[in-house]
Design a protein around this motif. Structure first.
Motif, short mmCIF file in Angstrom:
data_model
loop_
_atom_site.label_atom_id
_atom_site.label_comp_id
_atom_site.label_asym_id
_atom_site.label_seq_id
_atom_site.Cartn_x
_atom_site.Cartn_y
_atom_site.Cartn_z
N UNK A 1 0.85 -1.21 0.00
CA UNK A 1 0.00 0.00 0.00
C UNK A 1 0.88 1.26 0.00
N UNK A 2 1.96 1.20 0.79
CA UNK A 2 2.87 2.34 0.88
C UNK A 2 3.54 2.60 -0.48
N UNK A 3 3.89 1.51 -1.18
CA UNK A 3 4.50 1.65 -2.51
C UNK A 3 3.52 2.30 -3.48
N UNK A 4 2.26 1.89 -3.39
CA UNK A 4 1.24 2.50 -4.26
C UNK A 4 1.18 4.00 -3.99
N UNK A 5 1.19 4.37 -2.71
CA UNK A 5 1.16 5.79 -2.36
C UNK A 5 2.39 6.51 -2.91
N UNK A 6 3.57 5.92 -2.68
CA UNK A 6 4.82 6.57 -3.13
C UNK A 6 4.86 6.75 -4.64
N UNK A 7 4.19 5.85 -5.36
CA UNK A 7 4.23 5.91 -6.82
C UNK A 7 3.54 7.16 -7.36
N UNK A 8 2.79 7.82 -6.53
CA UNK A 8 2.13 9.07 -6.95
C UNK A 8 2.84 10.31 -6.39
N UNK A 9 4.06 10.12 -5.89
CA UNK A 9 4.79 11.25 -5.31
C UNK A 9 6.17 11.39 -5.97
N UNK A 10 6.87 12.45 -5.58
CA UNK A 10 8.24 12.66 -6.09
C UNK A 10 9.27 12.23 -5.05
N UNK B 1 3.58 7.44 -13.76
CA UNK B 1 3.03 6.40 -14.65
C UNK B 1 3.07 6.87 -16.11
N UNK B 2 2.75 8.15 -16.30
CA UNK B 2 2.77 8.69 -17.67
C UNK B 2 4.18 8.62 -18.25
N UNK B 3 5.16 9.01 -17.42
CA UNK B 3 6.55 8.96 -17.89
C UNK B 3 6.97 7.53 -18.20
N UNK B 4 6.55 6.61 -17.34
CA UNK B 4 6.91 5.21 -17.55
C UNK B 4 6.32 4.66 -18.83
N UNK B 5 5.03 4.85 -18.98
CA UNK B 5 4.35 4.25 -20.13
C UNK B 5 4.69 4.98 -21.43
N UNK B 6 5.16 6.22 -21.32
CA UNK B 6 5.53 6.97 -22.51
C UNK B 6 7.01 6.84 -22.86
N UNK C 1 8.79 3.22 -7.66
CA UNK C 1 7.61 2.58 -7.04
C UNK C 1 6.54 2.35 -8.10
N UNK C 2 6.36 3.36 -8.98
CA UNK C 2 5.37 3.21 -10.05
C UNK C 2 5.76 2.05 -10.97
N UNK C 3 7.04 1.95 -11.28
CA UNK C 3 7.53 0.86 -12.13
C UNK C 3 7.29 -0.49 -11.45
N UNK C 4 7.56 -0.53 -10.14
CA UNK C 4 7.36 -1.78 -9.39
C UNK C 4 5.89 -2.19 -9.40
N UNK C 5 5.00 -1.20 -9.30
CA UNK C 5 3.56 -1.51 -9.30
C UNK C 5 3.16 -2.07 -10.67
N UNK C 6 3.67 -1.46 -11.71
CA UNK C 6 3.35 -1.95 -13.06
C UNK C 6 3.82 -3.40 -13.22
#
Lengths: 315, 439
Positions: free
Chosen positions: A53-62, A80-85, A289-294
């Protein structure tokens, strides 16, 4: 657990405080059950669910873990946008997919083939089984390191053998963009095909002889026996082995880092290697964190689909 | 009275022995990379222990994982290291994130002047922000990227004749990168003493910092700049200037035409191995390794010669080396400062140089006989006169990883063009500086 059982356990247990029995006796079955699973659940929540849950939160922060005093800003879906783009990220995912698919194909073919051979119970089969299993007992980091010597174009045995039989001259498996992805596939297959063999062997040995005897009576040929008896009986074992190895290879890190460091360029930079670089070398904690969630969602989704297929095969 | 005297004497003796025991019990841990100069420092530090009674422990980590291991230690506020000989690029992070103790007051109190050290080393290893008199380290180990060549091969008449016939000039130490590549290509695939040899071992390592250090050795002599205006982070036109593109193309051509087979992930040790085994005519490596090479059984003595990084458009060498800092999380800061005070003394610095460390002290490196003291000392001074360092920003590791990827993709993996690689590098660095609030 009934009251009588609790009393019996309590009376059989020496040095139990007198109040304990009464306290336990006052608990319902459900409460006792919670008492037992509570600690496990608490540990699970602390080390698995909360970090997720903490990782999900961090994935939306800097957030950056190496700058504790820095203001943590909510950046929405920017990571997420940077990752997927990012073309680079898709490149790492493609490299990972190439590695996972080809290692699975080769390991299933070789592992299953070896299991069929070993299952013939020839003289010295135990010795050969032990010998074949040795690579999977080694540390992946050690395997990666010593294969760099095997692949060395001037002094390595691999280049020598290929040159001897095919007259190719010295080949640079690790330095070539074309060959490097196959270099890591070969090493992983060498190391883990025995694991597939082991599980397949368990499957083969669980097939009762009377099935083959019945097939003999029905005048089934070798191919029919394989297709209608061996394969369906071994398939659940094989699929389980592929599930385990597939997940492991999706996370592959140590062997490849030692062997190629993700090079040449980024040719063998698998998703986990890049994730480590983002998280612990660049310290872009929010981004990683965002990459890890993906990656987690991908593995979880594919794993679920696969497990459903596995259950279908079993049933 | 006698009893009283005896008791007092016993108390004094036991107090003295206890304080002695305390000094003996005190130990400092110094963290650095595992390489030749670290062994010299172990030897040197025995004098410190003998003088102060403070024992020394050492935590040496191989270069390829040094930054990973030690930056994690600092970022987590670990107490493993009391003293850190951190890489020059760490100074920004060390100062900004509070990993290093600021040393200005201590220097003032102990009379340690930064004027006693080579200006380039003070600027690179000690100060943050750059160019300001805020000191977070004492220059400990001067270093730059240089070259070693097989002097014995260069001097052979038949090789000299062949080279002159091919290039119309004498074979000798290259004056610029064009000559360097010509010489490397001349030796590439040549048979010497019945053995096939190759041109040059250059840095191509992907994982840590190798290829960036190698590529910048070419970029700097071409006049490469990180920014148009220092401190403005305006990289367009500087990082991807025509000169930078040319230099990167040149380095790639060196890799493709003048290196041994399989030299696609090589850093310090790989280059040393290639050179010592007689595989290559030249190698690029840090000056820190040159004392070991000069003493080596196979390639030491008159076998090897040394030269500073050749120029091209301008003089330029890649900076190595480190300063020594006190870790702010240490419980033994007093003893750690004691070590720095001892290390800064001219006689200790002289012994440091004699043992194989590169002193940055003016009394040693600025002495009249320094340049003649070893076959490489003069070249070291020449290199230190034109050194440039990578970004020393707190986010240097992120900037470094981006450059590792972009240049390795181009030079080794042959993907895209030099222009594209440098354009993408600017994109990566721009995102990093934006995230860091600098842009």
């Amino acid at each position: 657990m009934t009251d009588q059982t609790i009393q019996r356990i309590a009376s059989d247990t020496p040095n139990v405080a007198p109040g304990f029995v009464q306290r336990v006796r006052g608990l319902s079955d459900r409460a006792v059950a919670w008492l037992f699973i509570g600690p496990t659940l608490a540990i699970l929540l602390a080390i698995n669910i909360f970090p997720l849950i903490w990782t999900v939160y961090l994935s939306f922060t800097n957030y950056r873990a190496n700058q504790p005093g820095r203001e943590v800003k909510w950046v929405g879906t920017r990571n997420y946008e940077r990752l997927l783009g990012s073309e680079d990220i898709w490149g790492y995912l493609q490299a990972t997919a190439h590695f996972v698919v080809w290692t699975m194909v080769l390991q299933v073919l070789i592992g299953f083939g070896l299991a069929l051979l070993i299952n013939r119970n020839f003289r010295g089969a135990s010795f050969w089984t032990t010998l074949i299993l040795i690579p999977m007992m080694l540390s992946p980091a050690v395997v990666g390191t010593f294969w760099t010597y095997i692949y060395q174009p001037q002094t390595g045995i691999f280049s020598y053998i290929i040159d001897f039989f095919a007259g190719t001259g010295a080949i640079d498996m690790i330095g070539s963009v074309t060959l490097a992805p196959w270099a890591i596939i070969i090493v992983d297959t060498w190391m883990w095909a025995p694991y597939i063999m082991l599980l397949c062997l368990a499957g083969l040995r669980s097939i009762p002889d009377y099935l083959y005897e019945a097939a003999e009576i029905d005048r089934a040929n070798a191919l029919q026996k394989f297709w209608y008896i061996t394969l369906p009986r071994v398939l659940p074992f094989l699929m389980l082995a592929v599930l385990f190895r597939g997940i492991e290879n999706f996370k592959m890190f140590d062997m490849v880092v030692e062997l190629t460091s993700g090079g040449p360029g980024s040719t063998t930079e698998l998703a986990s290697i890049n994730l480590k670089r983002e998280a612990f070398e660049k310290w872009r904690t929010g981004f990683s964190s965002a990459f890890a969630i993906i990656l987690f969602v991908t593995v979880f989704g594919l794993g679920n689909i696969y497990v459903k297929a596995l259950n279908k095969v079993k049933s | 009275m006698r009893i009283l005297m005896t008791t007092a004497l016993a108390a004094a003796v036991s107090a003295a022995s206890l304080s002695g025991a305390n000094a003996q019990d005190k130990e400092l841990t110094l963290c650095w990379a595992a390489w030749d100069p670290a062994n010299a420092l172990v030897e040197l530090s025995k004098d410190f222990t003998a003088k102060t009674g403070i024992g020394m422990n050492f935590e040496f980590v191989p270069w390829t994982s040094f930054a990973d291991r030690m930056l994690n230690e600092l970022n987590s506020g670990g107490k493993l290291c009391d003293l850190m000989i951190g890489d020059s690029q760490w100074i920004g992070g060390g100062a900004t994130y509070g990993h290093y103790v600021k040393l200005n007051d201590f220097f003032e109190k102990e009379g340690i002047s930064m004027d006693d050290f080579l200006p380039a080393t003070v600027n690179a290893y000690s100060t943050w922000p750059k160019g300001t008199p805020n000191y977070y380290a004492l220059p400990a180990m001067g270093d730059a990227l240089g070259w070693v060549y097989r002097k014995d091969w260069f001097e052979r008449p038949e090789i000299q004749e062949a080279f002159k016939a091919e290039h119309g000039r004498d074979l000798g130490v290259p004056k610029n990168w064009t000559e360097l590549r010509e010489i490397a290509q001349f030796f590439q695939g040549r048979e010497i003493d019945g053995k096939k040899v190759y041109g040059a071992a250059i840095y191509t390592e992907r994982g840590s910092e190798g290829i960036t250090m190698g590529v910048t050795a070419a970029l700097y002599p071409w006049g490469f700049k990180y920014e148009n205006t220092p401190g403005k982070y305006d990289m367009e036109g500087a990082v991807n200037s025509p000169e930078a593109v040319e230099a990167l193309e040149f380095y790639k051509s060196m890799y493709e035409t003048a290196t041994p087979p399989g030299h696609s992930d090589a850093y310090m040790v790989a280059n040393l191995d290639a050179y010592k085994s007689g595989q290559v005519a030249m190698q690029m490596n840090w000056f820190a390794f040159f004392p070991g090479i000069a003493k080596d059984e196979a390639v030491g003595g008159d076998v090897s010669g040394f030269f500073a990084n050749p120029s091209q458009n301008v003089e330029g060498s890649t900076l190595g080396g480190q300063g020594i800092s006190v870790v702010s999380y240490s419980d033994k800061q007093e003893e750690a400062l004691e070590y720095i005070k001892w290390f800064a003394q001219p006689d200790v610095q002289a012994k440091w140089w004699a043992l194989g460390g590169y002193s940055c002290h003016v009394a040693v490196a600025g002495a009249d006989d320094f340049a003649e003291s070893t076959p490489f000392a003069g070249e070291f001074l020449k290199a230190m006169g034109s050194v440039k360092d990578f970004w020393q920003e707190p986010i240097y590791a992120e900037l470094l990883q981006a450059m590792q990827k972009r240049v390795h993709d181009y030079v080794v993996a042959d993907q895209g063009t030099a222009q594209e690689a440098l354009d993408k590098l600017i994109e990566d660095w721009t995102i990093s500086f934006e995230d860091d609030g600098k842009l």
